[in-house]
Design an enzyme around this catalytic site. Structure first.
Site, PDB file in Angstrom:
ATOM      1  CD  GLU A  84      27.611  52.114  15.336  1.00 15.73           C
ATOM      2  OE1 GLU A  84      28.433  52.293  16.247  1.00 15.73           O
ATOM      3  OE2 GLU A  84      26.631  52.864  15.140  1.00 15.73           O
ATOM      4  CE  LYS A 138      28.257  59.174  18.378  1.00 13.46           C
ATOM      5  NZ  LYS A 138      27.156  58.395  17.804  1.00 13.46           N
TER       6      LYS A 138
END
Length: 686
Positions: A486, A503
């Site tokens: 990420e 997410k």
């Protein structure tokens, strides 16, 4: 001096040079005063002139405070009684005039009461054997019979007055002209001397950035070992899954560097103090971290090197810990690890995986050009020596690599029942309107096997779970081994901003059909899409504070990316930084990553402080670089093993919403831990 007292002048800047006898205080103070006199009026006072005999350390400190320091601090002439060492009695009356800068040096120059009147404290640290030799050589054999008497007084004073901890500058074992130049450079970085020493700062000549392209792409692991195995502090930002995704800017380059060489420095921040080690001098800057970062990075120092793609032009590399949230609206929580740790790399390597070549970068000043050339030769030789290993950072590394049969035995801070209770407590906060998404985390911990190599541990993680933002950081006994997928934030030299929150996670399985079904289920999951979109909205708000109006856009929404052990839902938010905006403040506005807090961020961080049983430390922070051309690229610290000494920690967690299933949230914690644990040969502790 004698005669009529001069009228009070403006309050001088007072610099106290302290240390035990024989540390080299006088030499350093004299050399420093000479450098300062190039642009300022300077008065120099020696405490040895006022001590009342060999047993008079405490009395001398009091005389110094009352008759010298207090009047000088008011901008008035100081009139004091000198000690006659031959007669062993009070001697003549003397006076010392104030000046723009007053340097006071001697044992106790910065004692507790004196520190209230000084602007800067310098402490010189030296070994006892060296100090004794130096002191007796300076003062003659007459000092030798009293060495132990004087040392005992120093010991008694320092037992109750920790001057080294209060010092703004620590000088380690060096004095003289070279050390004084380093001290002057450090003084110019202190906020309290910012205006006074502006001339000294402006007289520095900016170094030149040298670059060289080599048409070979060595194995990153082999090259890091060849160049940095012996470095106490080194950073490897490792796109270990290069070429494996459809978003090339996420894994096109790898960077490695250490803090060696003429320009190398190391910065560490803890609870409001940034300590910067530069050769023999360590500077303590008492200000918020992001304010310090703005000072050392906020203004581009070099132009973007057109020969080097990717935007990296050397600079600061390392991590920002989660507890820096205290500067971003969160509460103050102490962590076992530094709140931030960064090396300043004056030379480094960029591996260009797309073009299959390597770039060498080095800063060179007038006095360090030969050093830069020598390092280029060393790096070329290292690349040649490992060239036959090939590039193992590409997609062929993504296959399954069996782990060791038995790894460290981990414990989890929150057992299943306790974690499920915290999930329900988080949902209660959501139901009453205090938050709408809470990223709850816990921690696994273990003891590393005796003799185990942190770098080998990282290489195991890298083989098992290659990722675009993998990294290995070594800061002495603290190492960070990450396989993060990420990006937190990137900021190009031209002001292009990007955030890419993750997410939504599904653990991958061996059966292709079942794996494809899991991927499809994630893509259509309303819960995961809701979580992702909440964080996208949060980041849009974070970036908007410093973005050019109208430039903010969501370039990707809820896309699915697949990695060796998980499928992830990823979005991309782009914007353009306002030309008048502070780059460091733009980073701070988005920190910590919204995907690791929830939303709204500040109130949710307070809830997390109540729910979680300890500080997160490095986990949930950011790793990456702040380049000299104003660029930055930072990943979110997830899928990351932190080792401090022999203690291993692994942070894991997930986003809690009103409709979360507590059992499913526990399963997600296990899934996120699997990639790291399996690479170690460990299992999740049930």
């Amino acid at each position: 001096m004698s005669g009529r007292s001069l009228p009070p002048t403006d309050k001088p800047v007072i610099i106290a040079v302290d240390g035990r006898s024989g540390a080299g205080k006088t030499t350093l103070a004299v050399e420093l005063a000479a450098l300062l006199r190039e642009h300022h009026s300077v008065t120099l006072f020696h405490l040895e002139d006022i001590y009342p005999g060999w047993h008079g350390l405490a009395d001398g400190q009091q005389r110094y405070l009352e008759t010298v320091l207090q009047p000088l601090a008011r901008g008035e002439r100081a009139t004091w009684t000198a000690w006659d060492w031959e007669q062993n009695d009070d001697g003549e009356r003397r006076s010392t005039e104030p000046a723009e800068i007053v340097v006071v040096e001697g044992v106790g120059a910065a004692h507790t009461a004196a520190r209230e009147l000084t602007d800067v404290v310098i402490w010189i640290q030296a070994e006892a054997v060296d100090r004794r030799v130096r002191a007796i050589a300076r003062d003659g054999a007459g000092y030798e019979p009293f060495w132990d008497v004087w040392a005992a007084q120093e010991e008694a004073w320092l037992d109750g007055d920790d001057v080294p901890s209060a010092a703004d500058l620590l000088v380690h074992g060096q004095t003289g002209a070279t050390a004084a130049a380093g001290v002057l450079k450090a003084l110019a970085s202190l906020p309290q001397l910012d205006a006074l020493l502006s001339v000294e700062r402006s007289h520095g000549v900016a170094p030149q950035l040298l670059t060289e392209r080599i048409d070979a792409l060595p194995d990153g692991a082999a090259l890091f070992g060849a160049l940095y195995a012996a470095s106490d502090r080194a950073v490897w930002l490792d796109s270990s899954n290069a070429g494996a995704t459809a978003v090339p800017d996420r894994n096109e380059y790898s960077i490695m560097a250490d803090d060696a060489g003429a320009f190398g420095r190391y910065a560490e921040h803890r609870s409001g103090i940034t300590s910067v080690a530069d050769g023999a001098v360590t500077t303590r800057i008492r200000s918020p971290f992001f304010r310090w970062l703005d000072g050392v990075w906020g203004t581009p120092a070099v132009t973007d090197p057109v020969e080097v793609p990717g935007g990296f032009a050397l600079g600061w590399l390392g991590y920002l810990g989660y507890e820096l949230k205290r500067e971003c609206g969160g509460s103050d929580v102490a962590a076992a690890t530094p709140d931030a740790a960064l090396i300043y790399a004056g030379r480094g390597i960029v591996l260009d995986h797309a073009r299959r070549c390597t770039y060498l970068l080095a800063l060179a000043g007038e006095a360090s050009r030969d050093e830069a050339r020598d390092w280029f030769a060393l790096a070329r030789a290292a690349i040649g020596s490992v060239a036959g290993a090939g590039d193992l950072s590409g997609p062929e590394a993504a296959g399954y690599v069996p782990a060791a049969s038995s790894g460290p035995a981990f414990k989890v801070r929150d057992g299943k029942d306790q974690y499920l209770l915290k999930v329900r407590q988080a949902q209660a906060e959501i139901h009453v309107g205090n938050s709408y998404e809470i990223c709850l985390t816990t921690e696994l911990s273990a003891t590393a096997a005796a003799g185990s190599d942190p770098l080998e541990t990282y290489l195991s993680l890298r083989r098992r779970n290659p990722a675009p933002f993998a990294n290995y950081l070594r800061f002495g006994s603290l190492t960070v081994a990450s396989t993060s997928p990420e990006r937190f934030m990137s900021l190009a030299a031209n002001g292009a901003l990007r955030a890419e929150p993750i997410k939504g996670t599904r653990r991958r399985v061996a059966d292709p059909a079942a794996d494809a079904a899991l991927k499809a289920e994630l893509a259509t999951s309303l819960k995961d899409r809701a979580e992702n979109i909440m964080i996208v909205d949060l980041l849009r708000n974070d970036l908007s504070h410093f973005a050019v109006p109208g430039s903010l856009r969501v370039s990707r929404l809820c896309a699915i990316e697949s990695y060796a052990t998980v499928h992830q839902m990823v979005s991309t938010i782009d914007a353009s930084l306002r030309p008048d905006a502070s780059r460091a403040e733009a980073v701070a506005a988005a920190f910590p990553a919204g995907s690791m807090t929830g939303a709204p961020k500040i109130s949710t961080m307070d809830i997390l402080d109540r729910l979680e049983s300890g500080a997160r430390g490095v986990y949930s922070g950011a790793v990456g670089y702040f380049s000299l051309n104003g660029a930055a690229d930072l990943s979110v610290v997830i899928r990351t093993l932190v080792r401090q000494g022999d203690k291993l920690t692994l942070g894991v967690g997930g986003a809690i919403t009103a409709d979360s299933d507590p059992e499913a949230e526990w399963d997600e914690v296990r899934a996120k831990a699997f990639g790291v644990l399996s690479a170690l040969g460990s299992v999740f502790p049930d």
